[in-house]
Design a protein around this motif. Structure first.
Motif, short mmCIF file in Angstrom:
data_model
loop_
_atom_site.label_atom_id
_atom_site.label_comp_id
_atom_site.label_asym_id
_atom_site.label_seq_id
_atom_site.Cartn_x
_atom_site.Cartn_y
_atom_site.Cartn_z
N GLU A 37 0.83 -1.21 0.00
CA GLU A 37 0.00 0.00 0.00
C GLU A 37 0.87 1.26 0.00
O GLU A 37 0.68 2.15 -0.81
CB GLU A 37 -0.95 -0.01 1.20
N SER A 38 1.83 1.32 0.89
CA SER A 38 2.67 2.52 0.93
C SER A 38 3.56 2.64 -0.31
O SER A 38 3.76 3.73 -0.83
CB SER A 38 3.51 2.55 2.20
N ALA A 39 4.06 1.54 -0.83
CA ALA A 39 4.90 1.58 -2.03
C ALA A 39 4.11 2.00 -3.26
O ALA A 39 4.67 2.58 -4.19
CB ALA A 39 5.55 0.22 -2.26
N SER A 40 2.81 1.73 -3.27
CA SER A 40 1.99 2.06 -4.44
C SER A 40 1.93 3.57 -4.70
O SER A 40 1.62 3.99 -5.80
CB SER A 40 0.58 1.49 -4.29
N ARG A 41 2.25 4.37 -3.70
CA ARG A 41 2.23 5.83 -3.85
C ARG A 41 3.49 6.37 -4.53
O ARG A 41 3.54 7.53 -4.88
CB ARG A 41 2.06 6.49 -2.49
N TYR A 42 4.48 5.51 -4.70
CA TYR A 42 5.76 5.95 -5.26
C TYR A 42 6.10 5.07 -6.47
O TYR A 42 6.42 3.90 -6.32
CB TYR A 42 6.86 5.85 -4.21
N PRO A 43 6.07 5.63 -7.67
CA PRO A 43 6.26 4.82 -8.88
C PRO A 43 7.65 4.22 -9.02
O PRO A 43 7.82 3.26 -9.75
CB PRO A 43 5.98 5.80 -10.02
N ASN A 44 8.63 4.74 -8.30
CA ASN A 44 9.99 4.20 -8.40
C ASN A 44 10.37 3.33 -7.20
O ASN A 44 11.55 3.07 -6.99
CB ASN A 44 11.00 5.34 -8.57
N VAL A 45 9.39 2.90 -6.43
CA VAL A 45 9.64 1.99 -5.31
C VAL A 45 9.09 0.61 -5.70
O VAL A 45 7.93 0.49 -6.08
CB VAL A 45 8.96 2.50 -4.02
#
Length: 89
Positions: A27-35
């Motif tokens: 969920e938190s990674a989905s907010r950052y396209p390069n994570v």
């Protein structure tokens, strides 16, 4: 339990008890396209249990940390997940 005749499986923990049903990183990674989360669960746990020993390596130093020798053994699985992301090798 090992002191009472346990083995790598009986001294381990059921995978369902050890892991959240949904990976909390996603969920938190989905907010950052390069994570790109790396999940080594299948390299550590079997389909139904997270054992305490793999081959001749003790997996856990304590309930939250891998032993140094087991961490080193994860280099291959980690590399296989990183390679498509990094394209270095």
């Amino acid at each position: 339990m090992a002191d009472r005749g346990g083995d790598r499986i009986s001294c381990g923990i059921r995978r369902d008890d050890a892991l959240d049903a949904v990976n909390p990183e996603l969920e938190s990674a989905s907010r950052y396209p390069n994570v790109f989360p790396i999940d080594l669960t299948d390299a550590v746990c079997e389909p139904t249990v997270c054992a305490v020993v793999e081959g001749n390596l003790l997996i856990y130093h304590d309930e939250h940390h891998f032993t140094t020798s087991y961490s080193r053994s994860l280099a291959g699985p980690l590399g296989r997940q990183l390679q498509p992301l990094l394209g270095w090798w």
